[in-house]
Design an enzyme around this catalytic site. Structure first.
Site, mmCIF file in Angstrom:
data_model
loop_
_atom_site.group_PDB
_atom_site.id
_atom_site.type_symbol
_atom_site.label_atom_id
_atom_site.label_comp_id
_atom_site.label_asym_id
_atom_site.label_seq_id
_atom_site.Cartn_x
_atom_site.Cartn_y
_atom_site.Cartn_z
ATOM 1 N N ASN A 51 0.832 -1.210 0.000
ATOM 2 C CA ASN A 51 0.000 0.000 0.000
ATOM 3 C C ASN A 51 0.861 1.252 0.000
ATOM 4 O O ASN A 51 0.604 2.211 -0.738
ATOM 5 C CB ASN A 51 -0.898 0.024 1.239
ATOM 6 C CG ASN A 51 -2.058 -0.947 1.152
ATOM 7 O OD1 ASN A 51 -2.323 -1.518 0.104
ATOM 8 N ND2 ASN A 51 -2.744 -1.137 2.255
ATOM 9 N N ARG A 379 -9.948 -5.109 -13.763
ATOM 10 C CA ARG A 379 -8.777 -5.871 -13.321
ATOM 11 C C ARG A 379 -9.110 -7.352 -13.417
ATOM 12 O O ARG A 379 -10.076 -7.816 -12.816
ATOM 13 C CB ARG A 379 -8.399 -5.522 -11.873
ATOM 14 C CG ARG A 379 -8.046 -4.058 -11.665
ATOM 15 C CD ARG A 379 -7.473 -3.841 -10.261
ATOM 16 N NE ARG A 379 -7.407 -2.438 -9.923
ATOM 17 C CZ ARG A 379 -6.450 -1.605 -10.309
ATOM 18 N NH1 ARG A 379 -5.484 -2.050 -11.079
ATOM 19 N NH2 ARG A 379 -6.462 -0.334 -9.931
ATOM 20 N N ARG A 409 -5.008 1.393 -13.151
ATOM 21 C CA ARG A 409 -3.660 1.678 -12.653
ATOM 22 C C ARG A 409 -2.936 0.412 -12.195
ATOM 23 O O ARG A 409 -3.467 -0.392 -11.442
ATOM 24 C CB ARG A 409 -3.734 2.675 -11.495
ATOM 25 C CG ARG A 409 -2.354 3.094 -10.985
ATOM 26 C CD ARG A 409 -2.475 4.088 -9.860
ATOM 27 N NE ARG A 409 -2.906 5.384 -10.331
ATOM 28 C CZ ARG A 409 -3.758 6.167 -9.674
ATOM 29 N NH1 ARG A 409 -4.294 5.762 -8.547
ATOM 30 N NH2 ARG A 409 -4.083 7.345 -10.148
ATOM 31 N N HIS A 439 -15.317 2.156 -15.091
ATOM 32 C CA HIS A 439 -15.165 1.457 -13.815
ATOM 33 C C HIS A 439 -16.430 0.677 -13.449
ATOM 34 O O HIS A 439 -16.439 -0.072 -12.475
ATOM 35 C CB HIS A 439 -14.830 2.480 -12.714
ATOM 36 C CG HIS A 439 -14.309 1.879 -11.454
ATOM 37 N ND1 HIS A 439 -15.001 1.933 -10.266
ATOM 38 C CD2 HIS A 439 -13.156 1.224 -11.187
ATOM 39 C CE1 HIS A 439 -14.306 1.342 -9.320
ATOM 40 N NE2 HIS A 439 -13.183 0.897 -9.849
ATOM 41 N N TYR A 472 -11.984 -10.276 -1.390
ATOM 42 C CA TYR A 472 -12.635 -8.966 -1.461
ATOM 43 C C TYR A 472 -14.114 -9.116 -1.128
ATOM 44 O O TYR A 472 -14.804 -9.952 -1.718
ATOM 45 C CB TYR A 472 -12.512 -8.368 -2.867
ATOM 46 C CG TYR A 472 -11.188 -7.704 -3.181
ATOM 47 C CD1 TYR A 472 -10.008 -8.157 -2.613
ATOM 48 C CD2 TYR A 472 -11.110 -6.636 -4.067
ATOM 49 C CE1 TYR A 472 -8.795 -7.563 -2.908
ATOM 50 C CE2 TYR A 472 -9.893 -6.027 -4.375
ATOM 51 C CZ TYR A 472 -8.743 -6.506 -3.793
ATOM 52 O OH TYR A 472 -7.546 -5.916 -4.093
ATOM 53 N N ARG A 572 -13.887 1.930 4.473
ATOM 54 C CA ARG A 572 -12.667 1.152 4.651
ATOM 55 C C ARG A 572 -11.420 2.029 4.677
ATOM 56 O O ARG A 572 -10.553 1.880 5.522
ATOM 57 C CB ARG A 572 -12.522 0.125 3.524
ATOM 58 C CG ARG A 572 -11.333 -0.819 3.736
ATOM 59 C CD ARG A 572 -10.997 -1.578 2.481
ATOM 60 N NE ARG A 572 -10.189 -0.781 1.557
ATOM 61 C CZ ARG A 572 -10.303 -0.827 0.240
ATOM 62 N NH1 ARG A 572 -11.209 -1.593 -0.314
ATOM 63 N NH2 ARG A 572 -9.530 -0.092 -0.528
ATOM 64 N N HIS A 600 -14.773 -4.094 0.164
ATOM 65 C CA HIS A 600 -14.676 -3.427 -1.131
ATOM 66 C C HIS A 600 -16.026 -2.951 -1.672
ATOM 67 O O HIS A 600 -16.091 -2.223 -2.658
ATOM 68 C CB HIS A 600 -14.018 -4.397 -2.131
ATOM 69 C CG HIS A 600 -13.628 -3.794 -3.432
ATOM 70 N ND1 HIS A 600 -14.327 -4.014 -4.608
ATOM 71 C CD2 HIS A 600 -12.614 -2.965 -3.764
ATOM 72 C CE1 HIS A 600 -13.741 -3.357 -5.596
ATOM 73 N NE2 HIS A 600 -12.711 -2.711 -5.119
#
Length: 694
Positions: A51, A379, A409, A439, A472, A572, A600
């Protein structure tokens, strides 16, 4: 940080980047928690490290650029970028000290488990022979020592890599000492080497220590007999500078940006605090670094992100991660689409199995009556079964369309490779929208029987990634609802159109879509609760998301708290909203849950004077999500699913084991209770498991 809202007033919020660091401190708390299994504590150290790497590559790099832009930038920040960077530097150093303390503690606990991480000085004779052989057979050909004093231009140090900085000397001082660098080849070799061990013990060694042990062999022909070495690491600016207006050259722009990223400006330099001062000074000079460049002294080990893959086999006790289970409506169903033809179903991941989504796509790929499959991808897993199903559908003659976001990203390179693979097998790939990331998590399947076409699909909060779906926490609404599917059609028409006509998004009647309607819609929903509170009617808002930083949305939540709306947040990560104010009738209740699974999901619940409105979405409340991305939210109208989702949110709001209080000071205090202990993720598992196996 301040911003003029719709009423021309300044909004006081918590600085976004410091709030993010507060989130990463919660990850570090999990690593420090002795009730967490030892393997998981190591994993949390790895997550914290990874992170922080991304934070420096993106946020710190952005602030560094902003600091060169002058007064125009400062108008939008309560603190100027230099002040924020100074605060980041001090916070990170403090967190690094806590990280080192936790690691020393974990090392001792590993020893109690008879698991030993050996350095190059702690090997017995058999292990020395084993390490030498391993070096000669596997490592030697993957390293190239660089005698940096003999090179005119300092070699480029790769981002994400670690380097052994070496001082070579002779005991009799007959030869002047030299400096060298060796890149540790963790991209091609495992970071951990399991050594021959005694019965009941497990000995391991880091790859850099394998290299350290063999330094005399590497440099033997230079005539040196003394070697000292320390690990260093450079983190670079990772933002891609892409001209999104030139849609036809987007691939070229991304490829060019990826190359530039690898050579981005250094934004952090980490080094072993025991490093030779002369070597450190030399490296800083050659790399063009100064005291303003986030120099972070650390311990002997860097790139702890690799500890997320600490060898599980060395632990005496098996890890007891709870197993996912099939949603009860699909357990004995011969067809996913047959179930969806009768009713909506919501998967709650990772409790419910992701295999149901794979089964849906595989079924669609084989069904001769299915004509079309359309899906968005952000992703994907490295060995994606989603992709395999789509490829097989194309081979079976279906029209398959994938809207692949090439600018996800750190997944840009992987997505470029997926594009090639899909197109080779006849899948039509669209690369998103200029100036916006796609997204939204959507799927559309068209099935034609006779003269009738029935559409199936889903709206999800999470990525189509079977690996992350195991850890997740997300929600996925599977449906054949005609109104929802009509809107999904409209979104795909927009995404596939070369003109990207926003009228398609504006025509959506059921889905709430960014960048067209989502901001205005949720502002209206909050306003309705404010009006109800002002009329002395019950008024409540429950919001769950990853990040809350959009100041207009925060200002509206402040308005709600001011008049007494019961506002509860489960956030979160970043939470820029203040939660306490003496001028409010009710303070905002906000918690963050960090536990075994990554929270998530995005859920929005509005009391609506007893006629509750419940939504799931792909979008957080950040400027980028609401204004600069294609996002989708869907109302949950099925009463059974709505109640189920509300039960899950109630469990999270009552959490008192892994929930931290988000207050104005961002202190991360655990929420405690004298009553029954509630560990939300465990309670949700029990709740859904009981519903499945009643």
């Amino acid at each position: 940080m301040t911003k003029k809202g719709s009423e021309n007033r300044k909004v006081k919020t918590i600085t976004r980047d410091l709030s993010w660091l507060s989130f990463n401190a919660r990850v570090l708390q999990e690593a420090a928690d002795t009730t967490v299994p030892l393997y998981e504590r190591l994993r949390f150290l790895g997550i914290f490290s990874n992170n922080l790497d991304e934070f420096f590559r993106v946020r710190v790099a952005t602030l560094r650029r902003m600091s060169t832009m002058g007064r125009a930038v400062r108008m939008h920040l309560e603190e100027n970028p230099e002040q924020i960077l100074d605060n980041i530097q001090q916070t990170v150093i403090n967190q690094q000290q806590e990280f080192n303390r936790i690691w020393r503690e974990i090392e001792e606990e590993l020893k109690h488990e008879r698991i030993f991480l050996h350095t190059e000085r702690q090997l017995n004779r058999d292990q020395q022979k084993f390490v030498t052989n391993y070096f000669n057979e596997e490592v030697r050909t993957n390293i190239i020592p660089l005698m940096i004093e003999s090179i005119g231009h300092m070699p480029f140090l790769r981002d994400k890599s670690i380097y052994l900085a070496v001082v070579l000397a002779r005991e009799d001082m007959s030869v002047r000492q030299k400096f060298a660098l060796i890149e540790i080849p963790t991209k091609v070799l495992p970071r951990f080497l399991i050594l021959p061990s005694k019965e009941g013990e497990h000995d391991l060694m880091l790859l850099e220590d394998v290299v350290r042990f063999n330094l005399p062999h590497i440099f033997s022909y230079f005539g040196y007999d003394q070697f000292s070495s320390w690990i260093i690491k450079v983190t670079r600016d990772a933002e891609l500078d892409i001209d999104n207006d030139i849609a036809t050259s987007l691939i070229h722009q991304i490829e060019k940006g990826l190359k530039a990223r690898r050579k981005g400006k250094p934004v952090r330099f980490i080094y072993d605090q025991q490093i030779d001062p002369l070597l450190l000074e030399y490296l800083m000079r050659r790399l063009g670094l100064s005291g303003k460049d986030n120099l972070i002294p650390g311990g002997r080990i860097h790139n702890f992100k690799d500890f997320m893959d600490f060898p599980e086999s060395v632990f005496h006790r098996e890890r007891m991660r709870r197993k996912t289970f099939i949603h009860p409506l699909f357990q004995n169903a011969p067809s996913v689409m047959q179930v969806l033809a009768k009713q909506d179903v919501m998967l709650h991941l990772p409790y419910h199995s992701f295999d149901t989504l794979i089964d849906l796509l595989r079924e669609a790929a084989m069904d001769p009556e299915v004509t079309t499959i359309k899906i968005t991808a952000y992703r994907l897993a490295r060995n994606s079964r989603i992709i395999n199903a789509l490829v097989n559908a194309a081979r079976n003659g279906k029209r398959v369309v994938v809207v692949l976001e090439l600018r996800a990203r750190f997944d840009e390179e992987a997505n470029l490779q997926w594009k090639e693979r899909l197109e080779e097998d006849g899948v039509k790939v669209h690369m998103g929208v200029p100036n916006m990331k796609v997204h939204a998590k959507l799927c559309l399947i068209k099935r034609r029987t006779g003269n009738k076409t029935v559409q199936y699909g889903f709206v999800s909060t999470g990525n189509l990634n079977e690996k992350t779906a195991r850890v997740y926490g997300d929600h996925c609404l599977l449906t054949s609802d005609r109104k929802i599917m009509a809107d999904i059609n409209r979104i795909f028409t927009y995404l596939e159109s070369p003109r990207h006509d926003l009228q398609q998004l504006e025509a959506c009647k059921t889905l709430v879509v960014s960048p067209i309607s989502m901001r205005k819609f949720f502002l209206r929903m909050i306003d309705r609760e404010i009006r109800n509170a002002q009329k002395k009617k019950p008024a409540a808002i429950i919001l769950k998301m990853n990040s809350l930083s959009d100041e207009e949305m925060i200002a509206k939540l402040y308005d709600a708290a001011r008049v007494g709306v019961d506002v509860k947040l489960v956030i979160r990560g970043i939470c820029c909203a203040l939660t306490e104010n003496k001028k409010w009738k009710k303070n905002i209740e906000a918690v963050s849950i960090v536990d075994e699974y990554l929270e998530h999901a995005r859920v929005f619940i509005f009391h609506n004077n007893g006629h509750e409105k419940v939504y799931i979405a792909s979008s957080d409340w950040m400027v980028r999500n609401l204004d600069h991305r294609v996002e989708a939210a869907v109302e949950v109208t099925n009463s059974s699913i709505r109640n189920e989702l509300h039960e899950i949110m109630d469990i999270q709001l009552s959490s008192n084991v892994k929930a931290r209080i988000l207050d104005n000071e961002q202190g991360n205090a655990y929420r405690h209770s004298n009553g029954r202990k509630v560990r939300a993720q465990l309670e949700i598992f029990k709740y859904l498991h009981e519903k499945t196996y009643l």
